[in-house]
Design a protein around this motif. Structure first.
Motif, PDB file in Angstrom:
ATOM      1  N   ALA A 169      95.809 122.555 140.404  1.00  5.44           N
ATOM      2  CA  ALA A 169      95.482 122.241 141.790  1.00  5.44           C
ATOM      3  C   ALA A 169      94.342 123.158 142.193  1.00  5.44           C
ATOM      4  O   ALA A 169      94.447 124.383 142.040  1.00  5.44           O
ATOM      5  CB  ALA A 169      96.694 122.460 142.698  1.00  5.44           C
ATOM      6  N   VAL A 170      93.255 122.575 142.657  1.00  7.54           N
ATOM      7  CA  VAL A 170      92.066 123.374 142.957  1.00  7.54           C
ATOM      8  C   VAL A 170      91.739 123.266 144.439  1.00  7.54           C
ATOM      9  O   VAL A 170      91.752 122.184 145.020  1.00  7.54           O
ATOM     10  CB  VAL A 170      90.880 122.959 142.062  1.00  7.54           C
ATOM     11  N   LEU A 171      91.456 124.401 145.053  1.00  5.15           N
ATOM     12  CA  LEU A 171      91.280 124.522 146.495  1.00  5.15           C
ATOM     13  C   LEU A 171      89.820 124.848 146.803  1.00  5.15           C
ATOM     14  O   LEU A 171      89.338 125.933 146.451  1.00  5.15           O
ATOM     15  CB  LEU A 171      92.189 125.625 147.048  1.00  5.15           C
ATOM     16  N   HIS A 173      99.934 122.105 153.239  1.00  7.31           N
ATOM     17  CA  HIS A 173      99.975 121.418 151.951  1.00  7.31           C
ATOM     18  C   HIS A 173     100.935 122.057 150.955  1.00  7.31           C
ATOM     19  O   HIS A 173     101.252 121.452 149.923  1.00  7.31           O
ATOM     20  CB  HIS A 173      98.584 121.388 151.309  1.00  7.31           C
ATOM     21  N   ILE A 174     101.398 123.265 151.237  1.00  8.42           N
ATOM     22  CA  ILE A 174     102.191 124.001 150.249  1.00  8.42           C
ATOM     23  C   ILE A 174     103.440 123.248 149.809  1.00  8.42           C
ATOM     24  O   ILE A 174     103.691 123.137 148.593  1.00  8.42           O
ATOM     25  CB  ILE A 174     102.540 125.412 150.775  1.00  8.42           C
ATOM     26  N   THR A 192      92.908 115.410 148.291  1.00  5.08           N
ATOM     27  CA  THR A 192      93.293 115.572 149.694  1.00  5.08           C
ATOM     28  C   THR A 192      92.091 116.175 150.404  1.00  5.08           C
ATOM     29  O   THR A 192      91.720 117.323 150.137  1.00  5.08           O
ATOM     30  CB  THR A 192      94.521 116.487 149.848  1.00  5.08           C
ATOM     31  N   VAL A 193      91.455 115.392 151.270  1.00  5.07           N
ATOM     32  CA  VAL A 193      90.243 115.821 151.954  1.00  5.07           C
ATOM     33  C   VAL A 193      90.526 115.877 153.453  1.00  5.07           C
ATOM     34  O   VAL A 193      90.905 114.877 154.058  1.00  5.07           O
ATOM     35  CB  VAL A 193      89.063 114.868 151.678  1.00  5.07           C
ATOM     36  N   TYR A 239      94.941 116.731 137.734  1.00  7.07           N
ATOM     37  CA  TYR A 239      94.315 117.557 138.767  1.00  7.07           C
ATOM     38  C   TYR A 239      94.654 117.049 140.167  1.00  7.07           C
ATOM     39  O   TYR A 239      94.732 115.847 140.409  1.00  7.07           O
ATOM     40  CB  TYR A 239      92.784 117.542 138.619  1.00  7.07           C
ATOM     41  N   TRP A 240      94.799 117.999 141.085  1.00  6.83           N
ATOM     42  CA  TRP A 240      94.894 117.699 142.510  1.00  6.83           C
ATOM     43  C   TRP A 240      93.847 118.578 143.208  1.00  6.83           C
ATOM     44  O   TRP A 240      93.871 119.799 143.071  1.00  6.83           O
ATOM     45  CB  TRP A 240      96.283 117.980 143.050  1.00  6.83           C
ATOM     46  N   VAL A 241      92.956 117.944 143.937  1.00  6.26           N
ATOM     47  CA  VAL A 241      91.831 118.635 144.559  1.00  6.26           C
ATOM     48  C   VAL A 241      92.030 118.662 146.073  1.00  6.26           C
ATOM     49  O   VAL A 241      92.183 117.617 146.706  1.00  6.26           O
ATOM     50  CB  VAL A 241      90.496 117.923 144.231  1.00  6.26           C
TER      51      VAL A 241
END
Length: 200
Positions: A87-89, A180-181, A165-166, A139-141
């Motif tokens: 998961a990338v922030l 989002h946690i 998720t934008v 991946y989750w961005v």
């Protein structure tokens, strides 16, 4: 046992707000998840060695990397190498293309330690870089359009096919992260997506 390794960003530390918030949630609301936040060296090659060492303690099928900014870049490189999820922030995409503007003295925002960012740092980032992701489904961005440091559109293009998720507005710190946690942790606890499958 499932595991989450959080990778902090440039001139940050394991005491970063997002790392602490995620750790607090896991400690208070979740069982059966190991959580680790390694201190990453300012030299990318040394930072990545520490990341691989942390990852080696876990089965890739049980491991999720959560990386913020430059940590998102590291998480992507590691996921491509070992096959775990990430998961990338507000992730840095091809950071060697942007770091030249930061050359010179730097100070860690949490530890106060100082170092000089040099061309050697940039070269090490270039050596780590991946041209593209091979399995978008792992991946989750998480992005905010108000990111004042990185262009969120680069991440949308680079992580094509991944779960996105934008959030409109916000900034580089990803101020929407707390909300989002829970769903992020649920994702880490779900079964890995098979090749050709869809993100959970």
């Amino acid at each position: 046992m499932r595991a989450i390794v959080y990778l902090h960003g440039f001139i940050s530390s394991p005491q970063s707000k997002k790392a602490v918030m995620l750790g607090d949630y896991l400690r208070n609301c979740v069982t059966g998840v190991e959580y680790e936040v390694p201190q990453l060296h300012d030299r990318p090659a040394l930072a990545f060695d520490a990341i691989l060492a942390a990852c080696a303690r876990h089965d890739p099928a049980d491991l999720t990397l959560v990386g913020s900014s430059l940590g998102g870049f590291y998480a992507t490189v590691a996921a491509e190498r070992i096959g775990c999820r990430a998961a990338v922030l507000n992730p840095a995409v091809h950071p060697h293309r942007h770091f030249a503007r930061y050359l010179g003295p730097q100070r860690n925002l949490y530890t106060g330690e100082t170092f000089v960012l040099t061309d050697a740092h940039v070269d090490e980032l270039r050596a780590l870089d991946v041209e593209r992701i091979t399995r978008p489904e792992r991946y989750w961005v998480f992005l905010e359009t108000g990111d004042e440091v990185l262009d969120y559109r680069e991440a949308i293009a680079f992580y094509e096919g991944a779960l996105h998720t934008v959030v409109r507005g916000g900034d580089h710190t990803l101020i929407s992260f707390p909300e989002h946690i829970p769903e992020l942790v649920d994702w880490t606890m779900s079964d890995p997506v098979p090749v050709g499958g869809n993100p959970q």
